[in-house]
Write a protein that holds these residues in place. Structure first.
Motif, PDB file in Angstrom:
ATOM      1  N   VAL A  31      -2.505  42.778 -13.200  1.00 55.47           N
ATOM      2  CA  VAL A  31      -1.131  42.747 -13.713  1.00 55.47           C
ATOM      3  C   VAL A  31      -0.862  41.423 -14.422  1.00 55.47           C
ATOM      4  CG1 VAL A  31       1.301  42.741 -13.047  1.00 55.47           C
ATOM      5  CG2 VAL A  31      -0.270  44.377 -12.008  1.00 55.47           C
ATOM      6  N   ASP A  32      -1.322  40.333 -13.854  1.00 58.77           N
ATOM      7  CA  ASP A  32      -1.112  39.017 -14.463  1.00 58.77           C
ATOM      8  C   ASP A  32      -1.818  38.931 -15.811  1.00 58.77           C
ATOM      9  OD1 ASP A  32      -0.198  36.058 -13.824  1.00 58.77           O
ATOM     10  OD2 ASP A  32      -2.214  35.914 -14.687  1.00 58.77           O
ATOM     11  N   VAL A  34      -2.647  41.452 -17.874  1.00 60.51           N
ATOM     12  CA  VAL A  34      -1.947  42.308 -18.836  1.00 60.51           C
ATOM     13  C   VAL A  34      -0.687  41.633 -19.338  1.00 60.51           C
ATOM     14  CG1 VAL A  34      -0.720  44.502 -19.100  1.00 60.51           C
ATOM     15  CG2 VAL A  34      -2.909  44.436 -17.886  1.00 60.51           C
ATOM     16  N   ASP A  35       0.017  40.943 -18.450  1.00 58.16           N
ATOM     17  CA  ASP A  35       1.266  40.287 -18.821  1.00 58.16           C
ATOM     18  C   ASP A  35       1.034  39.096 -19.751  1.00 58.16           C
ATOM     19  OD1 ASP A  35       4.162  39.840 -18.545  1.00 58.16           O
ATOM     20  OD2 ASP A  35       3.558  38.037 -17.437  1.00 58.16           O
ATOM     21  N   ARG A  36      -0.102  38.414 -19.638  1.00 61.61           N
ATOM     22  CA  ARG A  36      -0.344  37.191 -20.400  1.00 61.61           C
ATOM     23  C   ARG A  36      -1.441  37.329 -21.454  1.00 61.61           C
ATOM     24  NH1 ARG A  36       1.805  32.923 -17.071  1.00 61.61           N
ATOM     25  NH2 ARG A  36       2.369  33.711 -15.012  1.00 61.61           N
ATOM     26  N   LYS A  38      -1.649  38.289 -24.474  1.00 63.01           N
ATOM     27  CA  LYS A  38      -1.384  37.838 -25.840  1.00 63.01           C
ATOM     28  C   LYS A  38      -1.594  36.337 -26.016  1.00 63.01           C
ATOM     29  CE  LYS A  38       1.985  41.475 -26.907  1.00 63.01           C
ATOM     30  NZ  LYS A  38       3.392  41.764 -27.321  1.00 63.01           N
ATOM     31  N   TYR A  53      -9.212  32.977 -14.244  1.00 64.30           N
ATOM     32  CA  TYR A  53      -8.895  33.988 -13.239  1.00 64.30           C
ATOM     33  C   TYR A  53      -9.779  33.866 -12.003  1.00 64.30           C
ATOM     34  CZ  TYR A  53      -5.269  36.199 -15.885  1.00 64.30           C
ATOM     35  OH  TYR A  53      -4.077  36.442 -16.516  1.00 64.30           O
ATOM     36  N   THR A 133      -4.575  26.443 -18.235  1.00 61.86           N
ATOM     37  CA  THR A 133      -3.454  27.119 -18.879  1.00 61.86           C
ATOM     38  C   THR A 133      -2.801  26.246 -19.937  1.00 61.86           C
ATOM     39  OG1 THR A 133      -3.044  28.383 -16.857  1.00 61.86           O
ATOM     40  CG2 THR A 133      -1.272  28.315 -18.471  1.00 61.86           C
ATOM     41  N   ARG A 139      -0.008  26.939 -22.830  1.00 58.32           N
ATOM     42  CA  ARG A 139       1.148  27.530 -22.141  1.00 58.32           C
ATOM     43  C   ARG A 139       1.619  26.525 -21.100  1.00 58.32           C
ATOM     44  NH1 ARG A 139       2.148  33.014 -22.616  1.00 58.32           N
ATOM     45  NH2 ARG A 139       3.124  33.001 -20.566  1.00 58.32           N
TER      46      ARG A 139
END
Length: 371
Positions: A31-32, A34-36, A38, A53, A133, A139
């Motif tokens: 989920v993390d 997929v959310d990030r 881009k 990861y 990150t 980010r």
């Protein structure tokens, strides 16, 4: 017989714990990502994402470990009950302790392991997550809040504004404000550089000293170099940037003392110190509470009910921790109380359920109204 039963329950609980932990960690990471997704790009990004990861997985194991212990306890007992093994244990005159004891001991060992894992692995992995990150994928999030160097310090009547440098090599572009007991400015010293000498003595270069009198007059004195007794040593400014959750216990103690000495906030660091123990140890009463809920005589649903109950308890405790943290940072709750409150509530709930099952706690029942 008892030893065989103990080992059987332990193996079942360990198997469910590892399976559930692996499952929830995998779901969280997917989920993390997929959310990030881009935000990830550039040359060699795949390898950097794999490293990122990998470190996130280590942090997530520590964060979700207590929840996995809770879910696994309810699932283990529900699975045994579904196969009729709990009924068989009762027929052989084994009480609830035959399930409470092995699961409780396993949960205790796992909780202590989580404390050690957080201290030696997860904290360091969290720092690497922030570094990759910010530096690789640009980010920043709340990075600046924790990693921007502290520049304002207060000690006694002096307020220090240190714009650059450090305690070991010396500070650059320094301003020192001396206040009266009435909080009026009595003296201001600006210097190009400030270097520690011995004890509380400092050497300042390119000095401009302004003195303010009660009648409103100002005197200015310039010196190429001067020594000042400032009432603080170099160790006073040993403030380290970073998230308190990513520091080891020794570093947390040092930062709490150092920040308190110069008037910086310490409540977040105190909360992190207590949470190093309280958060992981919450898995023990949570597991025992799940066992008690799974052994209820009117229980229906078995595995589904165990998962739902476990998730509800985990969400409730997570919400309580978020609210408690906010109250700590706004100075409405003591850090120790906030850290240990979820563990205490889980312990009370698990104890009440045990006492009620053993017939030591009698709850009043509602009587039907007479017609």
């Amino acid at each position: 017989m008892r030893g065989m039963l103990f080992g059987y329950v332990v193996r079942a609980y360990v198997r469910y714990t590892l399976g559930i932990l692996a499952g929830v960690v995998a779901v969280f990471l997917v989920v993390d990502f997929v959310d990030r997704a881009k935000a990830y790009g550039g040359e060699g990004w795949v390898w950097d994402v794999l490293k990122l990861y990998g470190y996130k997985a280590l942090v997530t194991v520590q964060q979700l470990g207590p929840a996995a212990l809770l879910l696994a306890a309810g699932t283990t007992v529900s699975a045994l009950r579904k196969k009729g093994e709990v009924t068989a244990l009762r027929a052989l005159t084994f009480g609830p302790a035959a399930l409470y004891l092995p699961i409780g001991l396993c949960a205790l060992v796992a909780c202590l392991g989580l404390v050690l894992f957080d201290e030696t692995v997860a904290a360091r992995a969290g720092r690497r997550v922030d570094e990759i990150t910010t530096q690789r994928f640009n980010r920043w999030g709340d990075w600046r809040l924790y990693y921007t160097p502290k520049q304002w310090f207060r000690r006694g009547d002096n307020i220090f504004f240190l714009r650059g440098g450090d305690a070991q090599e010396g500070f650059e572009n320094v301003s020192i404000f001396t206040l009266t007991p009435e909080f009026k400015l009595r003296r201001r010293v600006d210097a190009g550089r400030m270097r520690s000498l011995e004890g509380n003595r400092w050497e300042l270069t390119d000095v401009v000293e302004r003195t303010f009198t009660d009648d409103g007059r100002t005197t200015v004195q310039q010196q190429p170099s001067a020594e000042y007794e400032l009432g603080v040593g170099a160790t006073t400014f040993r403030i380290r940037p970073g998230r308190p959750e990513q520091m080891r216990l020794g570093e947390l103690r040092e930062q709490i003392a150092a920040r308190a000495e110069v008037g910086l906030a310490t409540r977040g660091f105190q909360l992190a110190w207590h949470n190093r123990f309280a958060y992981a140890l919450a898995g023990l009463p949570a597991a025992l509470l799940a066992v008690g809920l799974a052994l209820r005589t009117n229980r229906r649903g078995h595995l589904t009910a165990a998962v739902v109950e476990g998730l509800l308890i985990a969400v409730a405790m997570w919400g309580l921790m978020v609210v408690s943290r906010t109250l700590v940072l706004t100075e409405r709750l003591e850090p120790a109380v906030a850290a240990w409150m979820p563990t205490t509530l889980l312990t009370i709930a698990a104890g009440a359920l045990w006492l009620r099952r053993e017939g030591l706690l009698h709850l009043p029942r509602r009587r039907k109204a007479a017609r």
